[in-house]
Motif scaffolding. Structure first.
Motif, short mmCIF file in Angstrom:
data_model
loop_
_atom_site.label_atom_id
_atom_site.label_comp_id
_atom_site.label_asym_id
_atom_site.label_seq_id
_atom_site.Cartn_x
_atom_site.Cartn_y
_atom_site.Cartn_z
N THR A 67 0.81 -1.23 0.00
CA THR A 67 0.00 0.00 0.00
C THR A 67 0.84 1.27 0.00
OG1 THR A 67 -0.15 -0.22 2.42
CG2 THR A 67 -2.00 -1.06 1.10
N ASP A 68 2.09 1.19 0.48
CA ASP A 68 2.96 2.37 0.45
C ASP A 68 3.80 2.45 -0.82
OD1 ASP A 68 4.77 0.34 0.81
OD2 ASP A 68 5.60 1.10 2.70
N GLY A 69 3.53 1.56 -1.77
CA GLY A 69 4.23 1.57 -3.05
C GLY A 69 5.48 0.72 -3.10
N THR A 70 5.91 0.17 -1.96
CA THR A 70 7.11 -0.66 -1.95
C THR A 70 6.82 -2.05 -2.50
OG1 THR A 70 6.68 -1.30 0.34
CG2 THR A 70 8.15 0.59 -0.02
N ILE A 71 7.86 -2.67 -3.04
CA ILE A 71 7.75 -4.03 -3.57
C ILE A 71 8.33 -5.01 -2.55
CG2 ILE A 71 8.52 -5.62 -5.37
CD1 ILE A 71 8.55 -3.27 -7.30
N HIS A 72 7.58 -6.08 -2.29
CA HIS A 72 8.01 -7.08 -1.32
C HIS A 72 8.05 -8.45 -1.99
CE1 HIS A 72 7.61 -4.50 2.33
NE2 HIS A 72 6.81 -3.84 1.51
N VAL A 73 8.99 -9.26 -1.54
CA VAL A 73 9.04 -10.68 -1.94
C VAL A 73 8.78 -11.49 -0.68
CG1 VAL A 73 10.43 -12.54 -2.89
CG2 VAL A 73 10.64 -10.23 -3.82
N LEU A 74 7.78 -12.36 -0.74
CA LEU A 74 7.29 -13.07 0.45
C LEU A 74 7.26 -14.58 0.18
CD1 LEU A 74 4.12 -10.80 0.84
CD2 LEU A 74 6.32 -10.47 2.01
N PHE A 97 -3.91 -10.70 1.20
CA PHE A 97 -4.01 -12.08 0.71
C PHE A 97 -4.73 -12.91 1.76
CE2 PHE A 97 -0.01 -10.46 -1.14
CZ PHE A 97 -0.22 -10.72 -2.49
N ARG A 98 -5.57 -13.83 1.32
CA ARG A 98 -6.26 -14.70 2.27
C ARG A 98 -6.01 -16.15 1.93
NH1 ARG A 98 -12.74 -15.20 3.27
NH2 ARG A 98 -12.49 -16.66 1.55
N CYS A 99 -5.61 -16.92 2.93
CA CYS A 99 -5.40 -18.35 2.75
C CYS A 99 -6.75 -19.05 2.61
CB CYS A 99 -4.63 -18.92 3.93
SG CYS A 99 -4.33 -20.70 3.79
N GLY A 100 -6.87 -19.90 1.61
CA GLY A 100 -8.14 -20.57 1.36
C GLY A 100 -8.45 -21.70 2.32
N TYR A 101 -7.46 -22.07 3.18
CA TYR A 101 -7.68 -23.22 4.06
C TYR A 101 -8.46 -22.83 5.31
CZ TYR A 101 -6.37 -27.84 5.97
OH TYR A 101 -6.38 -29.13 6.46
N ASN A 109 2.50 -6.71 2.54
CA ASN A 109 3.91 -6.75 2.96
C ASN A 109 4.23 -7.99 3.78
OD1 ASN A 109 2.67 -6.19 5.38
ND2 ASN A 109 3.93 -4.40 5.87
N GLY A 110 3.25 -8.91 3.89
CA GLY A 110 3.46 -10.18 4.56
C GLY A 110 2.95 -10.25 5.99
N GLU A 111 2.66 -9.12 6.62
CA GLU A 111 2.22 -9.13 8.01
C GLU A 111 0.87 -9.81 8.15
OE1 GLU A 111 2.13 -5.05 9.10
OE2 GLU A 111 4.32 -4.84 9.22
N LEU A 112 0.70 -10.57 9.23
CA LEU A 112 -0.59 -11.19 9.52
C LEU A 112 -1.60 -10.10 9.86
CD1 LEU A 112 -2.32 -13.73 9.95
CD2 LEU A 112 -1.53 -13.73 12.33
N LEU A 113 -2.70 -10.06 9.13
CA LEU A 113 -3.73 -9.06 9.37
C LEU A 113 -4.83 -9.60 10.27
CD1 LEU A 113 -5.02 -6.30 8.69
CD2 LEU A 113 -6.00 -7.36 6.64
N GLY A 133 3.29 -14.80 9.70
CA GLY A 133 2.90 -14.09 8.49
C GLY A 133 3.45 -14.75 7.24
N LEU A 134 3.43 -14.02 6.14
CA LEU A 134 4.13 -14.43 4.94
C LEU A 134 5.56 -13.91 5.10
CD1 LEU A 134 1.43 -13.52 2.26
CD2 LEU A 134 1.79 -15.71 3.39
N VAL A 135 6.47 -14.78 5.43
CA VAL A 135 7.81 -14.36 5.84
C VAL A 135 8.51 -13.62 4.69
CG1 VAL A 135 10.06 -15.16 6.65
CG2 VAL A 135 7.95 -16.28 7.46
N PRO A 136 9.04 -12.43 4.97
CA PRO A 136 9.68 -11.64 3.91
C PRO A 136 11.06 -12.16 3.53
CG PRO A 136 9.85 -10.49 6.01
CD PRO A 136 9.00 -11.71 6.26
N ILE A 137 11.46 -11.85 2.31
CA ILE A 137 12.75 -12.24 1.75
C ILE A 137 13.45 -10.97 1.27
CG2 ILE A 137 13.91 -13.62 -0.02
CD1 ILE A 137 11.37 -15.37 -0.12
N LYS A 138 14.76 -10.90 1.43
CA LYS A 138 15.51 -9.75 0.94
C LYS A 138 15.26 -9.57 -0.55
CE LYS A 138 19.64 -11.04 2.23
NZ LYS A 138 19.39 -12.27 3.01
N VAL A 139 15.02 -8.32 -0.97
CA VAL A 139 14.78 -8.03 -2.38
C VAL A 139 15.62 -6.84 -2.80
CG1 VAL A 139 12.76 -6.58 -1.83
CG2 VAL A 139 13.01 -7.53 -4.13
#
Length: 431
Positions: A67-74, A97-101, A109-113, A133-139
């Motif tokens: 939402t702040d315009g940054t790009i994340h790899v998760l 993002f929502r898990c279907g399970y 940005n990967g944080e659990l909402l 969360g969706l664990v972030p990866i260096k990008v």
């Protein structure tokens, strides 16, 4: 690791590096898991909520615009029960993002909402931790090309500039071809599978020894030339030798760098782009509107043909496309081919690239289907116990050191030897 080191000699490698599942698993950890791997392009995630899914070796990842315009790899893995959260190739997810399970929901940005029925978890669970969360990866972003590094800071290259080194000039060359200085890779993708080890595709890209034989059916019998590849070219590249005393391919240099990277010189070997083609003339006018004539002449010089960014990215300058290699198993690989749109160039140029890739990379195509058959034959041939070694001896001992590069003649197997030099370092744990 001593056993791994013995599999690579200066001019040959053991066949186990193509066939042993344990070695393949170690490659996913030591190479793809600890260095910079290409995962996408910023033009694929322009708007907030845009995403594409990709892989770092076998690890599924999401590339998203927050939402702040940054790009994340998760990591594309729910922090609850481990299911893949994003199951589409690309799209726009809005703000989450929502898990279907079980409905766990994550910010872009990967944080659990949100975790439904959150009160069911005891106080010892801190759901704010990254692991849930969706664990972030260096990008890292170099001129729109996105590279991710899944290793910790004690492994691999932690600086993208150091990792790319002189190869940055190859990215610069294709970006500078765009009148607006930027590329667009959102125009679609072709995917195909090869029944072979991922390294056979990487080896093949700067193998100038094979085209006259593997791709003999693609040339005109009268002059030994292939079809025209882009607007403005007066004729296609020469494929078959006209002078049997010296291969035309040896007039093209191969350059190899630390980290397994390499590129080969242009196929047109100094032949200038022809004027008179209306699409090319419009393109040149667009460049002249942004640059001096001297700079435009420099931009239009063909600086390389194939550039390999080890371990998984290839840029081809002549035909404006990139290729991404994804290992799946020791004997199965996916390749994705993306046509490149040069921003500010006539749209007809992009359409020409798409047509070219249909000719060369579709199921009924020329060129790539030849290579796929060779990759299959290599994988089958590796089962033979006739000899344990695969030889990369062409040009061995004849390489010339020039600054931070090694240079070899066109049909030299320098690029492959250089790849396995890097392979051995990565596999044995060296940064």
């Amino acid at each position: 690791m001593n056993e791994i080191e013995t599999l690579v000699k200066d001019d040959r490698v053991h066949r186990d590096v193509y066939t042993d599942p344990k070695i393949f698993a170690l490659e996913m950890e030591q190479i793809f898991g600890r260095t910079w791997v290409y995962v996408g392009h910023e033009s694929e995630v322009v708007n907030v909520g845009d995403f594409v899914t990709s892989f770092i070796g076998l690890q599924p990842v999401i590339v998203s615009r927050h939402t702040d315009g940054t790009i994340h790899v998760l990591h594309n893995r729910c922090g609850h029960r481990g299911a893949i959260v994003c199951n589409q190739d690309k799209g726009n997810t809005g703000k989450s993002f929502r898990c279907g399970y079980h409905g766990w929901t994550f910010r872009t940005n990967g944080e659990l909402l949100a975790a439904p029925l959150k009160n069911g978890y005891p106080d010892c669970y801190d759901l704010a931790k990254n692991e849930f969360g969706l664990v972030p990866i260096k990008v890292a972003n170099y001129r729109g090309f996105l590279f991710a590094n899944a290793g910790d800071d004690s492994h691999g290259d932690c600086d993208i500039s150091t990792h790319l080194g002189p190869m940055k000039a190859c990215i610069d060359a294709i970006c500078d071809r765009a009148p607006d200085g930027e590329l667009d890779l959102s125009g679609g993708v072709q995917k195909y599978y090869l029944l072979g080890n991922w390294k056979t595709q990487i080896e093949n890209l700067n193998d100038l020894y094979h085209p006259p034989y593997s791709h003999e059916s693609t040339v005109n019998e009268k002059d030994g030339r292939q079809f025209v590849r882009r607007p403005g070219d007066g004729q296609g590249p020469q494929i078959i030798d006209s002078n049997l005393k010296r291969s035309i391919w040896d007039m093209i240099d191969i350059f190899a760098f630390d980290g397994g990277h390499s590129y080969c010189g242009p196929l047109n070997m100094g032949e200038s782009v022809q004027t008179g083609d209306p699409v090319f003339d419009d393109y040149k006018s667009a460049l002249l509107a942004k640059h001096s004539p001297e700079r435009v002449a420099e931009i239009l010089v063909e600086k390389f043909h194939n550039a390999i960014f080890y371990p998984n990215l290839n840029i081809q300058l002549l035909s404006n496309h990139i290729r991404v290699i994804r290992p799946i198993a020791v004997d199965r690989t996916e390749v994705r081919v993306y046509p490149v749109r040069l921003k500010g160039a006539p749209e007809e140029m992009f359409h020409a690239v798409v047509r070219y890739l249909n000719i060369t990379h579709s199921p009924a195509s020329l060129i790539q289907t030849d290579d796929l058959e060779m990759f299959r034959r290599i994988q089958v041939g590796m089962k033979s116990h006739g000899t344990d070694w695969v030889v990369f001896g062409r040009g061995f001992g004849q390489d010339v050191t020039e600054g931070n590069a090694a240079r070899g003649f066109g049909t030299s197997e320098l690029a492959m030897r250089n790849q396995y030099k890097a392979w051995r370092k990565y596999m044995c744990g060296a940064n």
